[in-house]
Design a protein around this motif. Structure first.
Motif, PDB file in Angstrom:
ATOM      1  N   GLY A 103     -14.494   2.886  64.806  1.00 10.89           N
ATOM      2  CA  GLY A 103     -15.244   1.908  63.835  1.00 10.89           C
ATOM      3  C   GLY A 103     -16.023   2.915  62.781  1.00 10.89           C
ATOM      4  N   SER A 104     -15.480   3.729  62.923  1.00  9.67           N
ATOM      5  CA  SER A 104     -16.119   4.617  61.226  1.00  9.67           C
ATOM      6  C   SER A 104     -15.008   4.101  59.890  1.00  9.67           C
ATOM      7  CB  SER A 104     -16.436   6.300  61.519  1.00  9.67           C
ATOM      8  OG  SER A 104     -17.034   6.255  62.574  1.00  9.67           O
ATOM      9  N   ILE A 105     -15.695   3.973  59.415  1.00 16.58           N
ATOM     10  CA  ILE A 105     -14.769   3.821  57.849  1.00 16.58           C
ATOM     11  C   ILE A 105     -13.920   5.443  57.382  1.00 16.58           C
ATOM     12  CG2 ILE A 105     -14.861   3.607  55.826  1.00 16.58           C
ATOM     13  CD1 ILE A 105     -15.512   0.874  57.471  1.00 16.58           C
ATOM     14  N   ASN A 106     -11.998   5.026  57.138  1.00 13.28           N
ATOM     15  CA  ASN A 106     -11.660   6.528  56.952  1.00 13.28           C
ATOM     16  C   ASN A 106     -11.657   6.390  55.287  1.00 13.28           C
ATOM     17  OD1 ASN A 106      -9.981   7.499  56.567  1.00 13.28           O
ATOM     18  ND2 ASN A 106      -8.234   6.311  57.605  1.00 13.28           N
ATOM     19  N   PRO A 107     -12.423   7.124  54.603  1.00 11.74           N
ATOM     20  CA  PRO A 107     -12.204   7.483  53.438  1.00 11.74           C
ATOM     21  C   PRO A 107     -10.815   7.368  52.350  1.00 11.74           C
ATOM     22  CG  PRO A 107     -13.101   9.542  54.755  1.00 11.74           C
ATOM     23  CD  PRO A 107     -12.672   8.980  55.561  1.00 11.74           C
ATOM     24  N   LYS A 108      -9.561   7.853  53.235  1.00  8.78           N
ATOM     25  CA  LYS A 108      -9.462   8.102  53.245  1.00  8.78           C
ATOM     26  C   LYS A 108      -8.425   6.192  52.389  1.00  8.78           C
ATOM     27  CE  LYS A 108      -6.782  12.201  54.594  1.00  8.78           C
ATOM     28  NZ  LYS A 108      -6.355  12.285  55.135  1.00  8.78           N
ATOM     29  N   THR A 109      -8.572   4.450  53.501  1.00  9.75           N
ATOM     30  CA  THR A 109      -7.916   3.751  53.514  1.00  9.75           C
ATOM     31  C   THR A 109      -9.415   2.904  53.144  1.00  9.75           C
ATOM     32  OG1 THR A 109      -8.533   3.313  55.783  1.00  9.75           O
ATOM     33  CG2 THR A 109      -6.359   3.744  54.943  1.00  9.75           C
ATOM     34  N   ASN A 110     -10.422   3.631  53.285  1.00  6.91           N
ATOM     35  CA  ASN A 110     -11.626   2.497  53.295  1.00  6.91           C
ATOM     36  C   ASN A 110     -12.057   1.305  53.999  1.00  6.91           C
ATOM     37  OD1 ASN A 110     -13.505   3.747  51.673  1.00  6.91           O
ATOM     38  ND2 ASN A 110     -12.311   3.014  49.398  1.00  6.91           N
ATOM     39  N   LYS A 111     -11.393   0.982  55.200  1.00  2.00           N
ATOM     40  CA  LYS A 111     -11.232   0.526  56.298  1.00  2.00           C
ATOM     41  C   LYS A 111     -11.662   1.153  57.351  1.00  2.00           C
ATOM     42  CE  LYS A 111      -6.399  -0.444  57.087  1.00  2.00           C
ATOM     43  NZ  LYS A 111      -5.430  -0.997  57.676  1.00  2.00           N
ATOM     44  N   GLU A 112     -12.123   0.667  58.695  1.00  2.00           N
ATOM     45  CA  GLU A 112     -11.798   1.811  59.560  1.00  2.00           C
ATOM     46  C   GLU A 112     -10.646   1.683  59.924  1.00  2.00           C
ATOM     47  OE1 GLU A 112     -13.407  -1.561  59.363  1.00  2.00           O
ATOM     48  OE2 GLU A 112     -14.632  -2.526  60.122  1.00  2.00           O
ATOM     49  N   PHE A 113     -11.193   3.301  60.865  1.00  2.00           N
ATOM     50  CA  PHE A 113      -9.967   4.373  61.518  1.00  2.00           C
ATOM     51  C   PHE A 113      -9.277   3.619  62.555  1.00  2.00           C
ATOM     52  CE2 PHE A 113     -12.546   7.967  60.008  1.00  2.00           C
ATOM     53  CZ  PHE A 113     -11.756   8.630  59.612  1.00  2.00           C
ATOM     54  N   GLY A 114     -10.128   2.887  63.307  1.00  2.00           N
ATOM     55  CA  GLY A 114      -8.990   1.794  64.542  1.00  2.00           C
ATOM     56  C   GLY A 114      -7.980   3.003  64.882  1.00  2.00           C
ATOM     57  N   ILE A 115      -6.494   3.230  65.152  1.00  2.00           N
ATOM     58  CA  ILE A 115      -6.394   4.135  66.027  1.00  2.00           C
ATOM     59  C   ILE A 115      -5.513   4.773  65.309  1.00  2.00           C
ATOM     60  CG2 ILE A 115      -5.207   2.317  68.178  1.00  2.00           C
ATOM     61  CD1 ILE A 115      -2.550   2.001  67.045  1.00  2.00           C
ATOM     62  N   ASP A 116      -6.370   5.409  63.748  1.00  2.00           N
ATOM     63  CA  ASP A 116      -5.768   6.579  63.375  1.00  2.00           C
ATOM     64  C   ASP A 116      -6.526   7.246  63.268  1.00  2.00           C
ATOM     65  OD1 ASP A 116      -3.714   5.618  62.159  1.00  2.00           O
ATOM     66  OD2 ASP A 116      -4.462   4.614  59.945  1.00  2.00           O
ATOM     67  N   PHE A 117      -7.935   6.646  64.297  1.00  2.00           N
ATOM     68  CA  PHE A 117      -9.211   8.205  64.486  1.00  2.00           C
ATOM     69  C   PHE A 117      -7.799   8.911  65.412  1.00  2.00           C
ATOM     70  CE2 PHE A 117     -12.614   9.301  66.539  1.00  2.00           C
ATOM     71  CZ  PHE A 117     -13.481   9.962  65.444  1.00  2.00           C
ATOM     72  N   PRO A 118      -8.459  10.391  65.684  1.00  2.00           N
ATOM     73  CA  PRO A 118      -7.724  11.325  66.140  1.00  2.00           C
ATOM     74  C   PRO A 118      -8.075  10.929  67.491  1.00  2.00           C
ATOM     75  CG  PRO A 118      -9.868  12.690  64.356  1.00  2.00           C
ATOM     76  CD  PRO A 118      -9.298  11.232  63.979  1.00  2.00           C
ATOM     77  N   VAL A 119      -6.967  11.505  68.453  1.00  2.00           N
ATOM     78  CA  VAL A 119      -8.096  11.431  69.622  1.00  2.00           C
ATOM     79  C   VAL A 119      -8.675  12.739  70.128  1.00  2.00           C
ATOM     80  CG1 VAL A 119      -6.203  12.308  72.271  1.00  2.00           C
ATOM     81  CG2 VAL A 119      -4.988  10.379  70.514  1.00  2.00           C
ATOM     82  N   ILE A 120      -9.689  11.913  70.729  1.00  2.00           N
ATOM     83  CA  ILE A 120     -10.506  13.289  70.898  1.00  2.00           C
ATOM     84  C   ILE A 120     -10.901  13.381  72.432  1.00  2.00           C
ATOM     85  CG2 ILE A 120     -12.304  12.956  69.282  1.00  2.00           C
ATOM     86  CD1 ILE A 120     -13.338  11.401  71.598  1.00  2.00           C
TER      87      ILE A 120
END
Lengths: 369, 198
Positions: A103-120
């Motif tokens: 749910g954090s903002i992805n600085p590259k797209t200025n929207k939430e990471f969603g499933i672009d967030f890395p798998v942790i």
């Protein structure tokens, strides 16, 4: 989730190389503390939360306005006595209570990471939280503890930082997520992803919310946290505010109504993408494999004193899996105690007021301090 | 602390590693840890007693000696202690075998079924003996394999288990047992304490 003014956060500058290969840095880690750190800084207990927990261990959670998830165990004069100990808990990365997550903002797209967030992974979560020791200038913790996924983090912590905690209390957990547990987690994930409102993880940006899918995931998971006997005694075949069957698909039975309620309140406090990421981290957890098939190697460098606790009616993380950890610790010559607490409340027992359990935790912590 | 534990403790060297099998409330473990700097571990079947040990800061594992001894690696202890429980196992022979695997030496204590009071009970009354060391009735005793000191002595020689020390305890007094006084000690002692090695 709304604006979280009451959340304490550190920004971790130090880069962290994740197991998936990506490196993160300058990421937020939200935390809460209870009690006071003493002058010697030797009374800190790092507590790890489970799948749907957060950093608000005790007291009233300022976001949900409900009691913290471990209110029975943590507080003044309680099992983990905050008159004596300084309790720290962080929201895991991947979570949704202020730490770096989907749910954090992805600085590259200025929207939430969603499933672009890395798998942790559990390893990543623990490595991120280790920064709290530096933040509080604590050289060595008195203890690390947690139940379920929190217990897995406690095990991973000792494996990663063998000199950094005097004691460890992993509760109702495992060293290697079982096929059955992966199966239940997959059921939850598929339920979320099958909800049309999930929108490939971009629901926040598209002003939608996969509430139905997340609620069903929670309902299914909730059943696994209870025992058959506990369910039967609490609900049996009792009907919900009616005298007879409705011959419909309404919630005739109390258990149906209860599960629907549990699902509905869960979506108010939890993020669907976080649920995907955190269950994935649990599934990937295999400390045995990390140490090339020999769990003993995970602990051989450590002088940490362990106390492993399981519950008789926990079929999700059964005693046999907890005992595997005990066996590995014994083989490494570690100082380890183990008790199986009698309770019919299932896996959830560690979150509930189970006096024998709370007594064991209190006695262990106070006898070794 | 009871005399039996004092004798066991005297048989154990300082700064060693000891596994107390059926450690009860941890009295012996605590003494060994505090007084002899022994690194102790315990195995105990009763949850309540495990809790008592935890409150004393002792590392005790809830478990059953017949199933759980094998979880310890071979020779991981200098001594394994088994106090007055051998007779309660389904397979005492296997337990002795396992004890001598996990530890270099084993200290085993045996309530003596050959003690004269026990013999007299059976001879005169014709009922199963009930004494201080054997307080239960035949229908509720946990003891499955009672033996006499002589039985255990003979068992060790038959199994080629070395007996480093054999002590007979009666009225707080101990005496060394040997093949010459065995018959007498078997009659006059309530408890036998044996230090064995494979």
């Amino acid at each position: 989730m709304n604006v979280k003014e009451n959340i304490k956060t550190i920004i971790v500058k130090k880069p962290l190389k994740l197991d998936c290969g990506e490196t993160i840095s300058d990421y937020p880690l939200a935390y809460e503390t209870y009690g006071k750190l003493n002058d010697k800084k030797d009374n800190a207990i790092l507590t790890f939360h489970a799948l749907t927990g957060d950093q608000f261990v005790s007291g009233i959670n300022p976001i949900t306005k409900k009691p913290g998830w471990w209110s029975h165990a943590v507080g003044p004069s309680k099992a983990i006595d905050t008159n004596k100990f300084f309790v720290i808990c962080a929201n895991v990365i991947g979570g949704c209570m202020g730490s770096f997550g989907p749910g954090s903002i992805n600085p590259k797209t200025n929207k939430e990471f969603g499933i672009d967030f890395p798998v942790i992974t559990i390893n990543d979560m623990v490595n991120a939280q280790y920064n709290l020791l530096e933040f509080f200038k604590i050289d060595k913790l008195y203890s690390v503890t947690g139940g379920s996924m929190g217990g897995m983090q406690a095990l991973q912590f000792v494996a990663n930082f063998p000199e950094k905690t005097k004691t460890a209390i992993p509760i109702a957990c495992t060293a290697s997520h079982s096929a059955q547990n992966i199966a239940f987690n997959e059921l939850g994930r598929q339920s979320i992803m099958a909800d049309a409102n999930w929108k490939n993880g971009n629901y926040s940006y598209l002003n939608s919310s996969p509430d139905k899918g997340l609620a069903v995931a929670r309902m299914a998971a909730h059943i696994t946290y209870l025992s058959k006997k506990g369910l039967q005694e609490k609900f049996g075949r009792k009907l919900q505010e009616k005298d007879d069957l409705n011959f419909s698909f309404d919630a005739d039975f109390q258990i149906e109504s209860y599960l629907r309620y549990q699902g509905s309140i869960f979506v108010d406090r939890f993020d669907a993408n976080s649920y995907l990421y955190i269950t994935r981290a649990m599934d990937y957890f295999d400390l045995v494999k990390q140490y090339k098939g020999n769990l003993t190697k995970a602990f051989e460098k450590s002088k940490t004193k362990f106390f492993i606790i399981s519950f008789t009616s926990d079929w999700l993380y059964p005693t046999t899996e907890n005992k595997e950890i005990v066996i590995a610790l014994n083989a490494s010559g570690a100082e380890v105690g183990f008790i199986e607490i009698t309770s019919d409340k299932g896996h959830d027992s560690f979150l509930l007021d189970v006096p024998d359990f709370l007594k064991a935790v209190k006695n262990f912590l106070e006898a070794n301090y | 602390m009871k005399k039996e534990f004092q004798i066991i403790s005297d048989l154990i060297e300082n700064n060693t590693r000891v596994l107390d099998v059926g450690c009860g409330d941890g009295t012996l473990m605590k003494y060994l840890k505090d007084k002899k700097n022994v690194d102790t571990r315990g195995l105990e079947i009763s949850k309540d007693k495990v809790q008592m040990c935890v409150s004393k800061g002792l590392a005790v594992i809830e478990g059953n000696a017949e199933k759980d001894l094998k979880q310890f690696p071979n020779s991981s202890f200098n001594y394994a202690v088994l106090s007055q429980t051998l007779q309660a196992f389904y397979d005492p022979e296997k337990v002795i075998d396992d004890l001598l695997k996990v530890a270099d030496k084993a200290i085993v204590t045996i309530p003596n079924f050959g003690f004269w009071k026990v013999r007299l009970d059976l001879l005169i009354k014709g009922t199963m003996p009930v004494t201080k060391n054997l307080p239960d009735e035949w229908y509720n005793t946990p003891n499955l394999h009672m033996c006499t000191l002589k039985d255990f002595f003979n068992f060790c020689s038959k199994k080629k288990i070395k007996l480093f020390k054999s002590l007979a305890l009666h009225n707080e007094k101990t005496m060394e047992i040997n093949s010459f006084n065995l018959n007498l000690k078997n009659l006059s002692s309530e408890l036998g304490i044996f230090l064995l090695e494979k």
